[in-house]
Design an enzyme around this catalytic site. Structure first.
Site, short mmCIF file in Angstrom:
data_model
loop_
_atom_site.label_atom_id
_atom_site.label_comp_id
_atom_site.label_asym_id
_atom_site.label_seq_id
_atom_site.Cartn_x
_atom_site.Cartn_y
_atom_site.Cartn_z
N ASP A 154 12.65 51.67 79.05
CA ASP A 154 13.87 52.49 79.46
C ASP A 154 15.31 51.79 79.77
O ASP A 154 16.45 52.30 80.04
CB ASP A 154 13.30 53.33 81.04
CG ASP A 154 12.95 51.97 81.75
OD1 ASP A 154 14.01 51.40 82.38
OD2 ASP A 154 11.87 52.00 82.32
N HIS A 210 14.00 49.01 89.91
CA HIS A 210 14.64 47.88 89.09
C HIS A 210 15.41 46.59 89.61
O HIS A 210 15.40 45.63 89.34
CB HIS A 210 15.37 48.55 88.04
CG HIS A 210 14.91 49.44 86.93
ND1 HIS A 210 15.29 50.70 86.55
CD2 HIS A 210 13.82 49.00 86.01
CE1 HIS A 210 14.30 51.22 85.66
NE2 HIS A 210 13.70 50.29 85.47
N GLN A 217 1.64 57.84 72.72
CA GLN A 217 1.97 58.19 73.69
C GLN A 217 2.59 59.63 73.84
O GLN A 217 3.44 60.02 73.11
CB GLN A 217 2.73 57.17 74.58
CG GLN A 217 2.50 55.80 74.46
CD GLN A 217 3.20 54.72 75.46
OE1 GLN A 217 2.78 54.47 76.54
NE2 GLN A 217 4.47 54.57 74.85
N GLY A 270 2.97 43.70 73.87
CA GLY A 270 3.29 42.72 74.74
C GLY A 270 2.07 41.52 74.84
O GLY A 270 2.56 40.35 74.99
N ASP A 329 7.66 44.88 83.25
CA ASP A 329 8.04 46.21 83.72
C ASP A 329 7.24 47.19 82.82
O ASP A 329 7.68 47.70 81.54
CB ASP A 329 9.45 46.21 83.26
CG ASP A 329 10.29 47.50 83.75
OD1 ASP A 329 9.33 48.44 84.45
OD2 ASP A 329 11.15 48.10 83.38
N GLU A 338 8.76 45.73 73.57
CA GLU A 338 8.36 47.01 74.09
C GLU A 338 7.62 47.58 72.94
O GLU A 338 8.01 47.37 71.86
CB GLU A 338 9.63 47.85 74.18
CG GLU A 338 9.51 49.39 74.40
CD GLU A 338 8.47 49.90 75.26
OE1 GLU A 338 7.56 50.80 74.97
OE2 GLU A 338 8.90 49.50 76.51
#
Length: 321
Positions: free
Chosen positions: A108, A84, A53, A160, A177, A127
Site C-alpha cells: 500500500d 504506519h 488474492q 518475501g 509490513d 511485495e
C-alpha cells in the site's frame, strides 16, 4: 457508522459485502467470535489477482477509502498513519544513520512513505502482489503519496520469504509490513523466518513486525512475540489503538543491540527534530516511551508459556488457546 456484533457460540457468517434492508454493508471477521458491519458508500474496485488474492477498495461511511485483502481490512484513510508511523519511526529513530532499509510486504506504500522521510540511501520493498500496488495507486493514492516514484526505491515483485532466504545483502532495518497470518503468509511469522531475517541485519540494526491485536488475537500475538524473543537478544513490544482494526495493535521489535524503548531521550528528540519535525500526524517523542509502556496484564501475557510460532506450528489469525 460501525456496528460490533458479538456472535457466540454461533458460527460467524461469511465475510464480504452484504445488502441488508437496502443498505450496502461490509461484514468483516474481527476475531474468532466477533464480526463488524460497516456502511459502504461505494465499491471502488474488486479483483481476484494473479497472486490468488481478493483485493478490494471500498469507501466506508466511517473510515473513508479502505483496502481489503481476502475480506480483512488492511488500511483506511482515516487511521493508516497511526499504524504506519508506529511501525516505522521508533525503528528508524533508533538508528544513528539508517542507510539501507528492507520492507517485506507494504504494497500500500504507507510504510515506504514514512521510511522515505528519513535520510535513507536505499529502500528495497518486496511485495508479493503487484496488483496491490497498482490498486492503491489508482484508488487510494493519498497513502503512497508518490513514494513508489522515489529514486531511492528498489521494488521487487516476489515472495518475501524466498527473497530473505536467498538475499546476500545487509540492512540497517528490516520492516515486516505484512498481511495477517493466514494462508501462505504464516511463513512470515515464524521463528525460522526471523532467524533468516536476523542474518540480514547489520551490526546495530533491528527488525520490526506488526503482531496482531493484543485483545481479540491475544494467542496469535503471544506466539509471534515468543518467536521473536527466542531469536533476538533484545526485544520489545509497542501498542497503539487503530480504530479500523477494532483493537490495540501490537508491534514487536527484535535486535541484538538496542530496541526503541532503550533509546536515549536526548538522541530521540534530536533525531526527530532533524528528520521528522512537522512530518508526522501521530508519532511524537513525547509518546515514544508511552507506546512501549504495557499494563500489568499484557506484561504477564508475554511471560506466559506459549509455543513460539514455527514453520511446523505457525501462529495463525484468530487462533485460540
Amino acid at each position: 457508522m460501525i456496528i460490533s456484533a458479538y456472535i457466540m457460540p454461533l458460527r460467524l457468517p461469511k465475510p464480504g459485502l452484504r445488502n441488508i434492508d437496502g443498505h450496502l454493508l461490509y461484514l468483516e471477521h474481527a476475531g474468532p467470535h466477533m464480526a463488524t458491519l460497516q456502511i459502504v458508500n461505494n465499491v471502488l474496485s474488486s479483483e481476484m489477482t494473479s497472486a490468488g488474492q481478493l483485493v478490494e477498495t471500498v469507501d466506508l461511511e466511517l473510515f473513508g477509502k479502505s483496502l481489503f485483502i481476502e475480506h480483512i481490512i488492511m488500511i483506511t484513510l482515516y487511521d493508516e498513519y497511526i499504524y504506519h508511523e508506529t511501525l516505522v519511526h521508533p525503528t528508524l529513530l533508533s538508528l544513528e544513520n539508517p542507510e539501507k532499509v528492507l520492507i517485506i510486504g507494504g504494497g500500500d506504500g504507507g510504510a515506504l512513505r514514512e521510511v522515505l522521510k528519513h535520510p535513507v540511501g536505499e529502500v528495497t520493498l518486496v511485495e508479493l502482489d503487484k496488483s496491490v500496488i497498482e490498486t492503491v495507486k489508482k484508488h487510494i493514492p493519498e497513502v503512497p503519496g508518490g513514494s513508489f516514484e522515489d529514486p531511492r526505491l528498489k521494488l521487487i515483485i516476489g515472495d518475501g520469504r524466498k527473497y530473505v532466504e536467498s538475499c546476500e545483502e545487509k540492512y540497517d532495518a528490516v520492516i515486516l509490513d505484512l498481511t495477517d497470518p493466514y494462508g501462505q503468509a504464516v511463513r512470515l511469522y515464524t521463528k525460522e523466518f526471523y532467524s533468516m531475517v536476523r542474518k540480514l541485519i547489520r551490526d546495530g540494526g533491528l527488525m520490526v513486525t506488526h503482531s496482531e491485536g493484543v485483545h481479540v488475537n491475544r494467542v496469535t500475538f503471544q506466539r509471534i512475540y515468543r518467536a521473536i524473543r527466542e531469536t533476538f537478544k533484545r526485544h520489545a513490544v509497542a501498542k497503539a489503538y487503530v480504530p479500523s482494526f477494532n483493537d490495540e495493535w501490537s508491534f514487536s521489535f527484535g535486535s541484538d543491540y538496542l530496541v526503541p524503548p532503550e533509546l536515549d531521550r536526548e538522541k530521540l528528540e534530536r533525531r526527530f527534530n532533524e528528520r521528522l519535525k512537522g512530518k508526522t500526524r501521530f508519532y511524537l517523542p513525547e509518546i515514544h516511551y508511552a507506546l512501549f509502556s504495557l499494563p500489568a496484564y499484557l506484561k504477564a501475557a508475554l511471560e506466559e508459556e506459549v509455543p513460539p510460532s514455527t514453520d511446523d506450528n505457525p501462529a495463525e489469525i484468530y487462533e485460540e488457546s
